[in-house]
Design a protein around this motif. Structure first.
Motif, PDB file in Angstrom:
ATOM      1  N   ARG A   1     -21.132 -12.145  72.275  1.00  0.00           N
ATOM      2  CA  ARG A   1     -21.775 -10.840  72.282  1.00  0.00           C
ATOM      3  C   ARG A   1     -20.774  -9.730  72.609  1.00  0.00           C
ATOM      4  N   THR A   2     -19.774 -10.045  73.428  1.00  0.00           N
ATOM      5  CA  THR A   2     -18.717  -9.066  73.696  1.00  0.00           C
ATOM      6  C   THR A   2     -17.932  -8.764  72.426  1.00  0.00           C
ATOM      7  N   ASP A   3     -17.588  -9.808  71.669  1.00  0.00           N
ATOM      8  CA  ASP A   3     -16.866  -9.601  70.413  1.00  0.00           C
ATOM      9  C   ASP A   3     -17.693  -8.767  69.440  1.00  0.00           C
ATOM     10  N   GLU A   4     -18.969  -9.052  69.343  1.00  0.00           N
ATOM     11  CA  GLU A   4     -19.834  -8.290  68.440  1.00  0.00           C
ATOM     12  C   GLU A   4     -19.944  -6.842  68.895  1.00  0.00           C
ATOM     13  N   ALA A   5     -20.049  -6.627  70.204  1.00  0.00           N
ATOM     14  CA  ALA A   5     -20.128  -5.256  70.723  1.00  0.00           C
ATOM     15  C   ALA A   5     -18.854  -4.488  70.413  1.00  0.00           C
ATOM     16  N   LEU A   6     -17.703  -5.121  70.581  1.00  0.00           N
ATOM     17  CA  LEU A   6     -16.442  -4.450  70.302  1.00  0.00           C
ATOM     18  C   LEU A   6     -16.295  -4.121  68.821  1.00  0.00           C
ATOM     19  N   ARG A   7     -16.923  -4.896  67.973  1.00  0.00           N
ATOM     20  CA  ARG A   7     -16.867  -4.624  66.530  1.00  0.00           C
ATOM     21  C   ARG A   7     -17.539  -3.307  66.184  1.00  0.00           C
ATOM     22  N   VAL A   8     -18.699  -3.050  66.780  1.00  0.00           N
ATOM     23  CA  VAL A   8     -19.485  -1.872  66.397  1.00  0.00           C
ATOM     24  C   VAL A   8     -19.270  -0.680  67.325  1.00  0.00           C
ATOM     25  N   LEU A   9     -18.652  -0.905  68.478  1.00  0.00           N
ATOM     26  CA  LEU A   9     -18.565   0.148  69.485  1.00  0.00           C
ATOM     27  C   LEU A   9     -17.828   1.401  69.006  1.00  0.00           C
ATOM     28  N   PRO A  10     -16.683   1.298  68.320  1.00  0.00           N
ATOM     29  CA  PRO A  10     -15.990   2.530  67.918  1.00  0.00           C
ATOM     30  C   PRO A  10     -16.845   3.462  67.077  1.00  0.00           C
TER      31      PRO A  10
ATOM     32  N   GLY B   1     -29.147  -6.003  61.942  1.00  0.00           N
ATOM     33  CA  GLY B   1     -29.288  -5.311  60.671  1.00  0.00           C
ATOM     34  C   GLY B   1     -29.757  -3.876  60.777  1.00  0.00           C
ATOM     35  N   LEU B   2     -30.095  -3.421  61.986  1.00  0.00           N
ATOM     36  CA  LEU B   2     -30.557  -2.046  62.170  1.00  0.00           C
ATOM     37  C   LEU B   2     -29.372  -1.088  62.070  1.00  0.00           C
ATOM     38  N   GLU B   3     -29.521  -0.036  61.259  1.00  0.00           N
ATOM     39  CA  GLU B   3     -28.489   0.990  61.164  1.00  0.00           C
ATOM     40  C   GLU B   3     -28.839   2.145  62.088  1.00  0.00           C
ATOM     41  N   VAL B   4     -27.908   2.523  62.943  1.00  0.00           N
ATOM     42  CA  VAL B   4     -28.149   3.602  63.898  1.00  0.00           C
ATOM     43  C   VAL B   4     -26.959   4.546  63.917  1.00  0.00           C
ATOM     44  N   THR B   5     -27.242   5.785  64.291  1.00  0.00           N
ATOM     45  CA  THR B   5     -26.207   6.789  64.507  1.00  0.00           C
ATOM     46  C   THR B   5     -26.512   7.488  65.824  1.00  0.00           C
ATOM     47  N   LEU B   6     -25.575   7.444  66.755  1.00  0.00           N
ATOM     48  CA  LEU B   6     -25.757   8.102  68.043  1.00  0.00           C
ATOM     49  C   LEU B   6     -25.146   9.499  67.993  1.00  0.00           C
ATOM     50  N   ALA B   7     -25.841  10.461  68.565  1.00  0.00           N
ATOM     51  CA  ALA B   7     -25.336  11.824  68.580  1.00  0.00           C
ATOM     52  C   ALA B   7     -25.591  12.442  69.954  1.00  0.00           C
ATOM     53  N   PRO B   8     -24.654  13.256  70.456  1.00  0.00           N
ATOM     54  CA  PRO B   8     -23.373  13.569  69.817  1.00  0.00           C
ATOM     55  C   PRO B   8     -22.361  12.452  70.027  1.00  0.00           C
ATOM     56  N   GLY B   9     -21.383  12.387  69.156  1.00  0.00           N
ATOM     57  CA  GLY B   9     -20.318  11.403  69.314  1.00  0.00           C
ATOM     58  C   GLY B   9     -19.171  11.968  70.118  1.00  0.00           C
ATOM     59  N   SER B  10     -18.200  11.124  70.402  1.00  0.00           N
ATOM     60  CA  SER B  10     -17.005  11.557  71.131  1.00  0.00           C
ATOM     61  C   SER B  10     -15.820  10.742  70.641  1.00  0.00           C
ATOM     62  N   ALA B  11     -14.644  11.120  71.094  1.00  0.00           N
ATOM     63  CA  ALA B  11     -13.459  10.327  70.782  1.00  0.00           C
ATOM     64  C   ALA B  11     -13.558   8.970  71.474  1.00  0.00           C
ATOM     65  N   MET B  12     -13.263   7.923  70.744  1.00  0.00           N
ATOM     66  CA  MET B  12     -13.299   6.579  71.320  1.00  0.00           C
ATOM     67  C   MET B  12     -12.198   6.436  72.366  1.00  0.00           C
ATOM     68  N   PRO B  13     -12.548   6.047  73.606  1.00  0.00           N
ATOM     69  CA  PRO B  13     -11.503   5.855  74.621  1.00  0.00           C
ATOM     70  C   PRO B  13     -10.692   4.598  74.326  1.00  0.00           C
TER      71      PRO B  13
ATOM     72  N   ARG C   1     -20.731   7.744  64.344  1.00  0.00           N
ATOM     73  CA  ARG C   1     -20.811   7.341  62.945  1.00  0.00           C
ATOM     74  C   ARG C   1     -21.893   6.278  62.763  1.00  0.00           C
ATOM     75  N   ALA C   2     -22.431   6.199  61.561  1.00  0.00           N
ATOM     76  CA  ALA C   2     -23.455   5.201  61.269  1.00  0.00           C
ATOM     77  C   ALA C   2     -22.885   3.804  61.482  1.00  0.00           C
ATOM     78  N   SER C   3     -23.662   2.957  62.139  1.00  0.00           N
ATOM     79  CA  SER C   3     -23.209   1.604  62.440  1.00  0.00           C
ATOM     80  C   SER C   3     -24.366   0.639  62.261  1.00  0.00           C
ATOM     81  N   VAL C   4     -24.068  -0.533  61.729  1.00  0.00           N
ATOM     82  CA  VAL C   4     -25.086  -1.552  61.538  1.00  0.00           C
ATOM     83  C   VAL C   4     -24.973  -2.567  62.667  1.00  0.00           C
ATOM     84  N   LEU C   5     -26.041  -2.694  63.460  1.00  0.00           N
ATOM     85  CA  LEU C   5     -26.053  -3.617  64.582  1.00  0.00           C
ATOM     86  C   LEU C   5     -26.245  -5.046  64.104  1.00  0.00           C
ATOM     87  N   GLU C   6     -26.135  -5.974  65.029  1.00  0.00           N
ATOM     88  CA  GLU C   6     -26.176  -7.392  64.676  1.00  0.00           C
ATOM     89  C   GLU C   6     -27.480  -7.790  63.996  1.00  0.00           C
TER      90      GLU C   6
END
Length: 269
Positions: free
Chosen positions: A129-138, A151-163, A144-149
């Motif tokens: 689950r950590t590996d899967e989280a790291l895949r979609v986290l950026p 199959g749900l597509e979500v976009t979080l707003a506002p975004g920020s620079a990935m640390p 940006r639009a991201s497809v979760l494990e």
């Protein structure tokens, strides 16, 4: 080569059954005023000793400082739904003006699995689950639009620079995780020679993925109690490929540890 020094915020008790000691605000201000590079917060829902929430602690430290970096040391991504973790990370990155470092790990088995069960998360499945989280986290953090494990597509707003992501651990799975996703690598208590060997191994693993090998952030190295000799030891870590060390609490309260770290920094300079 130079090396930065970080310290842990006083967010956990020095021993089982003891109250959480220290003041996050005062310790963060002291760290910044002393010229230390960063403060870090441990993370767990239920641990072997009392522990404050890591995100709230880091937000508090960020609110009373201007230049000090704040870091998860380390965030248990698999303990949370990844979209929720991404929302907290993105918000903290924004409110701190980009001072966040995202340490990520799978947890210390010594704490047991009760915290995972209480969160409704699988202790046994935490690595995957950590590996899967790291895949979609950026994408999630950046808005940006991201497809979760599932199959749900979500976009979080506002975004920020990935640390920057710093992956903890020295086992084979952790090393592959660091090579695949890490901007940094967090080993605990390794010698300079062991750090150098790990950095070399990671460079090869990362190159096979078309990535640059991460540098090390060494937690709790065994240092001499004399600041001058400790500074010489840190120079050896820098030569081995470490970009920072995070000094571990000694149990004597946060101020003596922070003062020692500041003295070591002056000796390095």
């Amino acid at each position: 080569m130079t090396i930065e020094i970080g310290v842990f915020l006083p967010t956990s008790a020095p021993g089982p059954g003891q109250p959480v000691a220290g003041d996050v605000r005062a310790s963060a201000r002291f760290a910044e005023d002393s010229g230390l590079e960063s403060v870090w917060s441990t993370d767990h829902l239920i641990a072997s000793a009392p522990m404050l929430d890591s995100t709230v602690a880091l937000a508090t430290a960020a609110a009373v400082t201007e230049r000090l970096k704040i870091g998860y040391g380390v965030l248990l991504l698999a303990l949370r739904p990844v979209a929720w973790a991404a929302k907290q990370i993105s918000t903290l990155q924004q409110l701190s003006d980009g001072r966040l470092a995202l340490g990520v790990g799978t947890g210390n088995p010594a704490h047991g699995d009760i915290g995972w069960r209480a969160a409704g998360a699988s202790f046994e499945d935490r690595g995957r689950r950590t590996d899967e989280a790291l895949r979609v986290l950026p994408d999630l953090v950046a808005g940006r639009a991201s497809v979760l494990e599932d199959g749900l597509e979500v976009t979080l707003a506002p975004g920020s620079a990935m640390p920057p992501v710093l992956v903890a651990g020295t086992g084979p799975k952790a090393m592959r995780r660091a090579a695949a996703h890490g901007d940094g690598w967090i080993p605990i208590g390794l010698s300079p020679d062991e750090v150098a060997a790990g950095v070399t191994e990671l460079a090869g693993l990362a190159a096979a993925r078309g990535r640059t090998g991460p540098r090390a952030t060494v937690v709790a190295p065994a240092l001499d109690t004399d600041p001058g000799r400790a500074a010489a030891q840190l120079s050896a870590y820098a030569a081995a490929g470490a970009e920072r060390v995070i000094l571990a609490p000694t149990g004597a309260g946060w101020r003596p540890d922070y003062e020692f770290a500041a003295n070591v920094r002056r000796a390095l300079a």
